[in-house]
Design an enzyme around this catalytic site. Structure first.
Site, PDB file in Angstrom:
ATOM      1  N   GLU A  79      31.095 -14.479 -17.673  1.00 38.74           N
ATOM      2  CA  GLU A  79      31.399 -14.215 -16.270  1.00 38.74           C
ATOM      3  C   GLU A  79      31.541 -15.509 -15.463  1.00 38.74           C
ATOM      4  O   GLU A  79      30.907 -16.513 -15.772  1.00 38.74           O
ATOM      5  CB  GLU A  79      30.261 -13.417 -15.618  1.00 38.74           C
ATOM      6  CG  GLU A  79      29.887 -12.145 -16.310  1.00 38.74           C
ATOM      7  CD  GLU A  79      28.565 -11.588 -15.785  1.00 38.74           C
ATOM      8  OE1 GLU A  79      28.028 -12.134 -14.803  1.00 38.74           O
ATOM      9  OE2 GLU A  79      28.071 -10.618 -16.379  1.00 38.74           O
ATOM     10  N   CYS A  96      31.084 -20.150  -9.484  1.00 42.88           N
ATOM     11  CA  CYS A  96      29.918 -20.267 -10.365  1.00 42.88           C
ATOM     12  C   CYS A  96      30.397 -20.005 -11.787  1.00 42.88           C
ATOM     13  O   CYS A  96      30.904 -18.927 -12.089  1.00 42.88           O
ATOM     14  CB  CYS A  96      28.877 -19.245  -9.938  1.00 42.88           C
ATOM     15  SG  CYS A  96      27.371 -19.267 -10.926  1.00 42.88           S
ATOM     16  N   CYS A 114      22.250 -16.717 -23.784  1.00 40.06           N
ATOM     17  CA  CYS A 114      21.394 -17.864 -23.475  1.00 40.06           C
ATOM     18  C   CYS A 114      20.147 -17.839 -24.358  1.00 40.06           C
ATOM     19  O   CYS A 114      19.620 -16.766 -24.661  1.00 40.06           O
ATOM     20  CB  CYS A 114      20.989 -17.822 -21.999  1.00 40.06           C
ATOM     21  SG  CYS A 114      20.068 -19.266 -21.443  1.00 40.06           S
ATOM     22  N   CYS A 130      14.631 -16.314 -19.949  1.00 39.84           N
ATOM     23  CA  CYS A 130      13.816 -16.163 -18.747  1.00 39.84           C
ATOM     24  C   CYS A 130      13.593 -14.676 -18.475  1.00 39.84           C
ATOM     25  O   CYS A 130      14.515 -13.866 -18.626  1.00 39.84           O
ATOM     26  CB  CYS A 130      14.500 -16.819 -17.556  1.00 39.84           C
ATOM     27  SG  CYS A 130      14.688 -18.617 -17.725  1.00 39.84           S
ATOM     28  N   CYS A 173      16.142 -12.741 -16.115  1.00 37.22           N
ATOM     29  CA  CYS A 173      17.578 -12.992 -16.248  1.00 37.22           C
ATOM     30  C   CYS A 173      18.234 -12.058 -17.259  1.00 37.22           C
ATOM     31  O   CYS A 173      17.820 -11.991 -18.423  1.00 37.22           O
ATOM     32  CB  CYS A 173      17.806 -14.444 -16.661  1.00 37.22           C
ATOM     33  SG  CYS A 173      19.549 -14.855 -16.892  1.00 37.22           S
ATOM     34  N   CYS A 195      23.281 -12.250 -12.640  1.00 37.97           N
ATOM     35  CA  CYS A 195      24.043 -12.933 -13.688  1.00 37.97           C
ATOM     36  C   CYS A 195      23.881 -12.228 -15.029  1.00 37.97           C
ATOM     37  O   CYS A 195      22.773 -11.937 -15.455  1.00 37.97           O
ATOM     38  CB  CYS A 195      23.558 -14.381 -13.790  1.00 37.97           C
ATOM     39  SG  CYS A 195      24.496 -15.346 -14.969  1.00 37.97           S
TER      40      CYS A 195
END
Length: 344
Positions: free
Chosen positions: A94, A107, A114, A118, A121, A332
């Site tokens: 994205e 952004c 990832c 976290c 997230c 996100c």
């Protein structure tokens, strides 16, 4: 995009110089190609009309420009647009376009998924599928309809930029070099949770702004929210940053998502002041966008305002970042997660 051919988009000038040398083309051709790619933003090699037909045919045998338009765009009532890009293997990433008066910020993502995981997230919940190439990162910037009106780029999308630093640094070079976009580094911010192998290297090799995701000044709590704390503690990050001059060219900021009853007390604000004491920096407070299956809620505006005012009153300039795009899967990783689940 023809996957059998190598993309030119995302190549630095030095890489283009190697390419033309190996292809037996004149040296000056490298700068011509760079100009067509990054200034004129062509979408195919045949548009590079100051290259001879013979040389264009030669390039076409092995290379393609490598620009691929987004596969989906979702627009918010506030003007924010979330773009979805296919990166092969049923994966997608994205980018988010954020217009705001005289600013137009994009952004961008640096990874598919990832590794940082976290707690808060959605991207981390996807797991890690791979690093994006410089081509795939720059493609997000170059192919959206608003590309020519962008004023700022932030590496705050999917992934940890400093876990893919080689490719990110290539893109930063292209964005800031005379042969590329010729942007000031002050128009670009790179965000990180703090990755040992990339953190100091970024400080040494780039003049772009730095944003550190902190979210709590308490190490044990940060470890629960952000496992990366185990690899590079926030106290060590701050000590490293004390050795750099952030008063002139580069801006240092700390990103602080506020979770109701978790990290939003005045006690947390006091500890944050102690941690950042003496650093030339600012703090950006961010409202949490809820994600599925995570027992965290965002702080209310009154609490965020008290927290902001306390920090500012005590010498750390602090802002509350406006929430954008809440009606279009603002968190996100939400849109790409939906696409991933659809492709299963």
């Amino acid at each position: 995009m023809n996957m059998d051919k190598k993309p030119l988009l995302g190549m630095t000038l030095s890489e283009l110089q190697v390419l033309v040398s190996q292809a037996g083309l004149p040296k000056f051709t490298a700068k011509q190609i760079a100009s067509w790619l990054y200034k004129k933003k062509v979408t195919n090699i045949d548009e590079m009309t100051n290259l001879s037909k013979k040389n264009r045919d030669l390039l076409n045998q092995e290379y393609t420009v490598g620009a691929a338009n987004p596969i989906q765009a979702v627009k918010s009532v506030d003007g924010t647009i979330k773009y979805l890009f296919s990166v092969g293997d049923k994966n997608s990433i994205e980018s988010v376009y954020i217009p705001d008066e005289d600013r137009a910020t994009l952004c961008v993502s640096s990874q598919v998924g990832c590794k940082m995981n976290c707690l808060f997230c959605m991207t981390g919940k996807q797991g890690f599928s791979g690093n994006l190439s410089a081509n795939q990162i720059l493609n997000q910037i170059q192919t959206i309809p608003e590309s020519d009106t962008l004023t700022n780029i932030v590496f705050m999308g999917m992934g940890e930029p400093m876990d893919n630093l080689d490719e990110v640094l290539k893109v930063l070079e292209i964005l800031t070099s005379d042969y590329g976009y010729k942007w000031s580094p002050k128009r670009i911010t790179v965000s990180t949770v703090g990755v040992r192998k990339g953190f100091e290297r970024f400080l040494q090799e780039s003049d772009c702004h730095l944003a550190v995701s902190i979210h709590t000044p308490i190490a044990s709590q940060r470890k629960d929210l952000m496992p990366a704390e185990k690899g590079l503690p926030i106290s060590e990050i701050v000590n490293i940053l004390r050795d750099y001059d952030f008063s002139k060219q580069r801006r240092l900021s700390f990103e602080y998502i506020m979770f109701k009853g978790v990290n939003d007390s005045i006690s947390h604000a006091k500890k944050l002041l102690e941690l950042l004491d003496g650093l030339e920096c600012r703090v950006n407070l961010i409202r949490f966008h809820a994600i599925p299956n995570v027992d965290l809620n965002g702080s209310d505006m009154e609490t965020m305002t008290v927290f902001r005012d306390y920090l500012t009153k005590n010498g750390v300039f602090t802002t509350i970042r406006a929430s954008r795009g809440e009606d279009i899967f603002a968190a996100c990783g939400m849109l790409s997660t939906m696409e991933k689940n659809k492709n299963k």
